[in-house]
Enzyme design. Structure first.
Site, PDB file in Angstrom:
ATOM      1  N   GLU A 105       0.811  -1.217   0.000  1.00 32.16           N
ATOM      2  CA  GLU A 105       0.000   0.000   0.000  1.00 32.16           C
ATOM      3  C   GLU A 105       0.860   1.291   0.000  1.00 32.16           C
ATOM      4  O   GLU A 105       0.653   2.176  -0.838  1.00 32.16           O
ATOM      5  CB  GLU A 105      -0.808  -0.050   1.300  1.00 32.16           C
ATOM      6  CG  GLU A 105      -2.121   0.629   1.309  1.00 32.16           C
ATOM      7  CD  GLU A 105      -2.766   0.490   2.700  1.00 32.16           C
ATOM      8  OE1 GLU A 105      -2.189  -0.171   3.606  1.00 32.16           O
ATOM      9  OE2 GLU A 105      -3.842   1.068   2.854  1.00 32.16           O
ATOM     10  N   THR A 128       2.905  -8.200  -0.429  1.00 35.02           N
ATOM     11  CA  THR A 128       2.725  -8.049   1.011  1.00 35.02           C
ATOM     12  C   THR A 128       2.218  -9.374   1.557  1.00 35.02           C
ATOM     13  O   THR A 128       1.348 -10.002   0.939  1.00 35.02           O
ATOM     14  CB  THR A 128       1.744  -6.939   1.429  1.00 35.02           C
ATOM     15  OG1 THR A 128       1.349  -7.162   2.789  1.00 35.02           O
ATOM     16  CG2 THR A 128       0.487  -6.873   0.587  1.00 35.02           C
ATOM     17  N   ASP A 130       0.401  -9.520   3.918  1.00 36.09           N
ATOM     18  CA  ASP A 130      -0.937  -9.240   4.456  1.00 36.09           C
ATOM     19  C   ASP A 130      -2.059  -9.521   3.447  1.00 36.09           C
ATOM     20  O   ASP A 130      -3.222  -9.646   3.837  1.00 36.09           O
ATOM     21  CB  ASP A 130      -1.037  -7.765   4.891  1.00 36.09           C
ATOM     22  CG  ASP A 130       0.005  -7.393   5.936  1.00 36.09           C
ATOM     23  OD1 ASP A 130       0.551  -8.303   6.578  1.00 36.09           O
ATOM     24  OD2 ASP A 130       0.269  -6.182   6.093  1.00 36.09           O
ATOM     25  N   HIS A 275       7.843 -11.848  13.116  1.00 39.33           N
ATOM     26  CA  HIS A 275       8.538 -11.759  11.824  1.00 39.33           C
ATOM     27  C   HIS A 275       8.930 -13.102  11.237  1.00 39.33           C
ATOM     28  O   HIS A 275       9.363 -13.153  10.078  1.00 39.33           O
ATOM     29  CB  HIS A 275       9.747 -10.822  11.955  1.00 39.33           C
ATOM     30  CG  HIS A 275       9.306  -9.400  12.158  1.00 39.33           C
ATOM     31  ND1 HIS A 275       8.930  -8.930  13.387  1.00 39.33           N
ATOM     32  CD2 HIS A 275       9.128  -8.384  11.276  1.00 39.33           C
ATOM     33  CE1 HIS A 275       8.554  -7.655  13.270  1.00 39.33           C
ATOM     34  NE2 HIS A 275       8.667  -7.306  12.000  1.00 39.33           N
TER      35      HIS A 275
HETATM   36  O1  F6P Z   1       2.754  -5.320   6.324  1.00 40.96           O
HETATM   37  C1  F6P Z   1       3.531  -6.433   6.619  1.00 40.96           C
HETATM   38  C2  F6P Z   1       3.723  -6.584   8.103  1.00 40.96           C
HETATM   39  O2  F6P Z   1       4.498  -7.736   8.323  1.00 40.96           O
HETATM   40  C3  F6P Z   1       2.453  -6.604   8.935  1.00 40.96           C
HETATM   41  O3  F6P Z   1       1.795  -7.838   8.869  1.00 40.96           O
HETATM   42  C4  F6P Z   1       2.995  -6.243  10.274  1.00 40.96           C
HETATM   43  O4  F6P Z   1       2.009  -5.643  11.090  1.00 40.96           O
HETATM   44  C5  F6P Z   1       4.059  -5.247   9.953  1.00 40.96           C
HETATM   45  O5  F6P Z   1       4.449  -5.490   8.627  1.00 40.96           O
HETATM   46  C6  F6P Z   1       5.260  -5.294  10.842  1.00 40.96           C
HETATM   47  O6  F6P Z   1       6.076  -4.238  10.510  1.00 40.96           O
HETATM   48  P1  F6P Z   1       7.583  -4.090  10.978  1.00 40.96           P
HETATM   49  O7  F6P Z   1       8.412  -5.034  10.175  1.00 40.96           O
HETATM   50  O8  F6P Z   1       7.877  -2.665  10.691  1.00 40.96           O
HETATM   51  O9  F6P Z   1       7.612  -4.439  12.430  1.00 40.96           O
END
Ligand code: F6P
Length: 350
Positions: A105, A128, A130, A275
């Site tokens: 996005e 993504t 998501d 992650h």
């Molecule tokens: O948008 C991908 C994502 O992994 C989401 O599912 C999660 O909320 C976010 O990124 C985590 O972000 P970061 O890697 O900045 O902690």
């Protein structure tokens, strides 16, 4: 004249990014184009950090997770007055005829604005874990994440059963429940809590109590990080908003496991997969999917059809206007929730 093309990978990494760069690169280099990889997403264009990509860079590349170019969530529209001119200057310095933005996005939203407001010749590739981008059936990385979560829940079954516990598993996805829903259904989770449906702890606990009465020793509850939890009509989830005006996510699994234990006296533990869901090698489907999207994006570049994104529609690789992809967030539909009604809250019991 051969074309000079830039590529960047932005936002959270997703398994398949390297395969997308590979699909793009191989096709462009075959057409004698020059490919320049910008480092760390839009930051690479803002700071003019890049490297040339050759065929040798692509050998075995599609096998690996992460991104060879590095990534960041930075975006020229964080400070448009300063950063947009820097992006334009970098494009001029490198005499770029086209720029391919691979992202979700945020990354594609910036690409779309640069195309519409500054006539930057961009092409997008959606990624993504998501799966919340509109105008494409799926985004690559999503099914790899689903695989990680499904296997984790499968594995948790044995320890849950040994100890007679409820395991509450928190999944990524921000404000969309795709990962939680797909993995929860695939792993036969006894309850699935997603942002698209309010989660009332009374209902969850009464369903879990019925399940226990029917003889179950253990249960798995899959909860999305963005799930909105309610108890006695009050919202338990954070009302704090982030810089994009969205509710902050996270912490749902810990809250739920404590409440289950307190209300039912059923021992509960929680696990935040975090992650790990983005880590490791892409599954074969995502490698091939991303490779095809990359090749399609290369075709758009070579045909000089800018402002478009490669996408999957009804199983086919097609192209769609970038604007359509970023106009709305794709969340679980009512049809989807209805189809798996027995799995979602209010759910759980036999
Ligand atoms: O948008 C991908 C994502 O992994 C989401 O599912 C999660 O909320 C976010 O990124 C985590 O972000 P970061 O890697 O900045 O902690």
């Amino acid at each position: 004249m051969t074309m000079r093309v830039g590529v960047l990978t932005g936002g959270g990494d997703a398994p398949g990014l390297n395969a997308a760069v590979c699909g793009l690169g191989r096709r462009l280099l075959t057409a004698n184009a020059t490919l320049i990889g910008f480092e760390d997403g839009w930051r690479g264009l803002i700071e003019d950090r890049s490297r040339s990509l050759q065929n040798a860079n692509f050998q075995h590349l599609l096998v690996y997770g992460g991104t060879l170019l590095g990534s960041s969530g930075d975006n020229p529209y964080r400070d448009p007055g300063t950063m947009v001119p820097k992006v334009l200057a970098t494009m001029r310095n490198h005499r770029l005829d086209a720029l391919v933005a691979i992202g979700g996005e945020g990354t594609l939203g910036a690409a779309d604005r640069l195309f519409r407001e500054q006539q930057v010749p961009v092409v997008g590739i959606p990624k993504t874990i998501d799966n919340d981008l509109d105008a494409t059936d799926f985004t690559f990385g999503f099914f790899s994440a689903v695989e990680v979560v499904t296997r984790a829940m499968d594995d948790l079954r044995s320890t849950a059963e040994s100890h007679g516990r409820v395991m509450v598993v928190e999944c990524m996805g921000r404000h969309a429940g795709w990962i939680t829903a797909y993995a929860g259904v695939a792993a036969g989770a006894e309850a699935i809590l997603v942002p698209e449906r309010e989660a009332h702890l009374e209902e969850l606990c009464s369903n879990l109590a019925r399940l226990r009465q029917s003889g179950a020793r253990s249960a798995i509850v899959a909860v999305a990080e963005g799930a909105r939890l309610f108890e006695n009509g009050a919202c338990l989830s954070s009302m704090e908003k982030d810089e994009f005006g969205e509710y902050k996510t996270g912490g749902a699994a810990a809250t739920i496991s404590k409440r289950i234990q307190a209300r039912l006296g059923w021992e509960a533990r929680h696990l935040v997969l975090g992650h790990l869901q983005r880590a490791g090698r892409p599954i074969a489907f995502d490698r091939i999917f991303a490779l095809r999207l990359g090749a399609r994006a290369a075709r758009l570049v070579l045909e000089r059809r800018f402002g478009f994104m490669a996408a999957m529609r009804a199983g086919e690789i097609v192209d769609v206007p970038l604007q359509a992809a970023v106009a709305a967030r794709k969340t679980l539909t009512k049809e989807f929730l209805d189809r798996y009604e027995n799995f979602f809250l209010p759910i759980g019991g036999p």
